[in-house]
Motif scaffolding. Structure first.
Motif, PDB file in Angstrom:
ATOM      1  N   THR A  43      -7.259  12.563  10.508  1.00  0.00           N
ATOM      2  CA  THR A  43      -6.397  11.386  10.548  1.00  0.00           C
ATOM      3  C   THR A  43      -5.984  11.092  11.984  1.00  0.00           C
ATOM      4  N   GLY A  44      -5.664   9.850  12.239  1.00  0.00           N
ATOM      5  CA  GLY A  44      -5.129   9.466  13.538  1.00  0.00           C
ATOM      6  C   GLY A  44      -6.159   9.087  14.579  1.00  0.00           C
ATOM      7  N   TYR A  45      -7.427   9.029  14.206  1.00  0.00           N
ATOM      8  CA  TYR A  45      -8.445   8.668  15.188  1.00  0.00           C
ATOM      9  C   TYR A  45      -9.085   7.347  14.818  1.00  0.00           C
ATOM     10  N   ALA A  46      -9.361   6.534  15.818  1.00  0.00           N
ATOM     11  CA  ALA A  46     -10.008   5.245  15.612  1.00  0.00           C
ATOM     12  C   ALA A  46     -11.133   5.103  16.628  1.00  0.00           C
ATOM     13  N   GLU A  47     -12.138   4.354  16.254  1.00  0.00           N
ATOM     14  CA  GLU A  47     -13.245   4.057  17.164  1.00  0.00           C
ATOM     15  C   GLU A  47     -12.716   3.228  18.328  1.00  0.00           C
ATOM     16  N   LEU A  48     -13.199   3.519  19.526  1.00  0.00           N
ATOM     17  CA  LEU A  48     -12.756   2.797  20.715  1.00  0.00           C
ATOM     18  C   LEU A  48     -13.650   1.608  21.044  1.00  0.00           C
ATOM     19  N   ASN A  49     -14.854   1.564  20.474  1.00  0.00           N
ATOM     20  CA  ASN A  49     -15.787   0.476  20.755  1.00  0.00           C
ATOM     21  C   ASN A  49     -15.353  -0.769  19.981  1.00  0.00           C
ATOM     22  N   PRO A  50     -14.966  -1.838  20.683  1.00  0.00           N
ATOM     23  CA  PRO A  50     -14.489  -3.039  19.991  1.00  0.00           C
ATOM     24  C   PRO A  50     -15.565  -3.726  19.150  1.00  0.00           C
ATOM     25  N   ILE A  51     -16.825  -3.499  19.459  1.00  0.00           N
ATOM     26  CA  ILE A  51     -17.902  -4.085  18.657  1.00  0.00           C
ATOM     27  C   ILE A  51     -17.914  -3.469  17.259  1.00  0.00           C
ATOM     28  N   LEU A  52     -17.653  -2.189  17.167  1.00  0.00           N
ATOM     29  CA  LEU A  52     -17.671  -1.494  15.877  1.00  0.00           C
ATOM     30  C   LEU A  52     -16.368  -1.631  15.099  1.00  0.00           C
ATOM     31  N   ARG A  55      -9.883  13.409  25.553  1.00  0.00           N
ATOM     32  CA  ARG A  55      -9.613  13.549  26.980  1.00  0.00           C
ATOM     33  C   ARG A  55      -9.650  12.199  27.670  1.00  0.00           C
ATOM     34  N   ILE A  56     -10.397  11.279  27.117  1.00  0.00           N
ATOM     35  CA  ILE A  56     -10.444   9.920  27.651  1.00  0.00           C
ATOM     36  C   ILE A  56     -10.135   8.974  26.506  1.00  0.00           C
ATOM     37  N   ASN A  57      -9.332   7.980  26.761  1.00  0.00           N
ATOM     38  CA  ASN A  57      -8.950   7.048  25.712  1.00  0.00           C
ATOM     39  C   ASN A  57      -9.562   5.674  25.982  1.00  0.00           C
ATOM     40  N   ALA A  58     -10.851   5.716  26.297  1.00  0.00           N
ATOM     41  CA  ALA A  58     -11.592   4.491  26.602  1.00  0.00           C
ATOM     42  C   ALA A  58     -13.070   4.769  26.381  1.00  0.00           C
ATOM     43  N   ILE A  59     -13.872   3.743  26.438  1.00  0.00           N
ATOM     44  CA  ILE A  59     -15.313   3.915  26.320  1.00  0.00           C
ATOM     45  C   ILE A  59     -15.846   4.293  27.698  1.00  0.00           C
ATOM     46  N   PRO A  60     -16.476   5.453  27.823  1.00  0.00           N
ATOM     47  CA  PRO A  60     -17.014   5.814  29.138  1.00  0.00           C
ATOM     48  C   PRO A  60     -18.292   5.034  29.423  1.00  0.00           C
ATOM     49  N   ILE A  61     -18.269   4.259  30.471  1.00  0.00           N
ATOM     50  CA  ILE A  61     -19.461   3.552  30.917  1.00  0.00           C
ATOM     51  C   ILE A  61     -19.731   4.050  32.327  1.00  0.00           C
ATOM     52  N   ILE A  62     -20.762   4.818  32.448  1.00  0.00           N
ATOM     53  CA  ILE A  62     -21.071   5.489  33.705  1.00  0.00           C
ATOM     54  C   ILE A  62     -22.380   4.928  34.243  1.00  0.00           C
ATOM     55  N   VAL A  63     -22.383   4.502  35.481  1.00  0.00           N
ATOM     56  CA  VAL A  63     -23.588   3.975  36.106  1.00  0.00           C
ATOM     57  C   VAL A  63     -24.228   5.102  36.914  1.00  0.00           C
TER      58      VAL A  63
END
Length: 126
Positions: free
Chosen positions: A48-57, A114-122
């Motif tokens: 409980t308490g977790y949500a997908e961070l990807n706004p598309i999903l 550990r991160i509360n965002a979508i990691p986009i790494i170039v």
């Protein structure tokens, strides 16, 4: 149906790829995406308490939504031409997916995100 889509996607990758290195990278990405899917399903449906961070999903995607998103994403990367900019995109997708897997691992081990965002790494090659 979802397992069929994933199987078909994996089997089609060699046909879509011309270079061996490219096939290797798409295979690595597919494996990481499969691990990410398995971890995400465990987190979303058994904790409980977790949500997908990807706004598309969306915050609580269905399993079929997650599989469709993964198959379409990898399929689009497989269709890219074999150009330097496309290699940067594929390398970056692998690195970003790896960080997703690591963040999911932290959640599953009880450490939380550990991160509360979508990691986009170039990722660039030199």
């Amino acid at each position: 149906m979802k397992h069929l889509l994933l199987t078909v996607a994996i089997l089609l990758l060699p046909a879509l790829c011309e270079a061996d290195e490219r096939l290797d990278k798409l295979t690595i990405l597919t494996v990481l995406a499969t691990i990410d899917y398995t971890q995400s399903a465990e987190i979303f449906y058994h904790r409980t308490g977790y949500a997908e961070l990807n706004p598309i999903l969306g915050k609580q995607p269905s399993r079929s939504d997650m599989i469709t998103f993964g198959v379409v994403s990898i399929g689009l990367l497989a269709l890219l031409p074999d150009k330097p900019w496309a290699r940067v995109l594929i390398d970056s997708a692998i690195t970003s997916e790896y960080w997703n897997v690591e963040d999911n691992r932290a959640v599953l081990s009880g450490q939380g995100r550990r991160i509360n965002a979508i990691p986009i790494i170039v990722t660039f090659r030199f």
